[in-house]
Design an enzyme around this catalytic site. Sequence first.
Site, short mmCIF file in Angstrom:
data_model
loop_
_atom_site.label_atom_id
_atom_site.label_comp_id
_atom_site.label_asym_id
_atom_site.label_seq_id
_atom_site.Cartn_x
_atom_site.Cartn_y
_atom_site.Cartn_z
N GLU A 213 -7.38 0.98 -14.02
CA GLU A 213 -7.48 0.85 -15.47
C GLU A 213 -8.49 -0.25 -15.80
O GLU A 213 -8.14 -1.44 -15.79
CB GLU A 213 -6.12 0.48 -16.07
CG GLU A 213 -5.05 1.51 -15.79
CD GLU A 213 -3.91 1.40 -16.79
OE1 GLU A 213 -3.67 2.36 -17.49
OE2 GLU A 213 -3.30 0.31 -16.87
N HIS B 289 0.34 -4.34 -14.35
CA HIS B 289 -0.48 -3.84 -15.47
C HIS B 289 -1.37 -4.97 -15.97
O HIS B 289 -0.97 -6.14 -15.92
CB HIS B 289 0.44 -3.33 -16.58
CG HIS B 289 -0.33 -2.66 -17.68
ND1 HIS B 289 -0.94 -3.36 -18.67
CD2 HIS B 289 -0.63 -1.35 -17.88
CE1 HIS B 289 -1.58 -2.51 -19.47
NE2 HIS B 289 -1.40 -1.28 -19.01
#
Length: 253
Positions: free
Chosen positions: A167, A95
């Site tokens: 993302e 992430h």
Amino acid sequence: MRTPVLAANWKMHKTVAEATAFTTAFLPLVADVDDAAIVLAPPFTALAAVAGACRGSRVATAAQNVHWEPRGAFTGEVSLDMVRDAGASHVIIGHSERRHLFGEDDGAVNRKTRAVLADGLTPIVCIGETLAEREADETAAVLDRQIDGGLAGLTPDEVGSIIIAYEPVWAIGTGRTATPDQAQEAHAHVRRRVAALAGRAAADRCRLLYGGSVKPANAGDLSAQPDVDGALVGGASLDPQSFAEIVASGRPR
Ligand code: PGA
């Protein structure tokens, strides 16, 4: 036909009691969803409680991180045995907060991805460019580097089985979502790069999620893009009603 995935990344939010209350409220709202995969990623401390509450439902659980070594002197780390024992079937890897705040690089992402696959769990591998990289016209190069580095050494079959979350860092937690066109453009690029690495069949199977300020109001338009196979949702996944609405807009139509 790729089954969409709607994944909730709770980050460092929710105690065990709060996570259990969410799950109790959320499960009835998605009880009839059989055409999309739903994944909840609580913090480690609430993983077993949420996985236990989801048992018997179609909702799966994910860890937000894992260490690649099976055991040992790694203070503060959690192993794959531990997350599987807690009930997780998926693991979020790389992430942008792990990359930018905790120094994870593509080499670490690759070791974790390979360990998760070797253990039979499903990695959700996150990639994405910063605002400075986008403005310098480096988006494609950054994605290529993260894909090539993160997925190095995987077999085509493994690549086909993983989930990749695109993302853009500038869209995470900022309220500034990529437009559906921007998301589609990046996703099409990612799929082409995955095809170059592992072949067309693997790229066609691999699910590509969009993440970054996804909300009930924009989830439908983003999910309608041909190369967007669902969403990884942070802030808007903390409320059961809001995440259930996102799940509903992400279902195939
Ligand atoms: P956000 O976070 O939805 O709050 O922007 C997404 C993510 O970081 O996965």
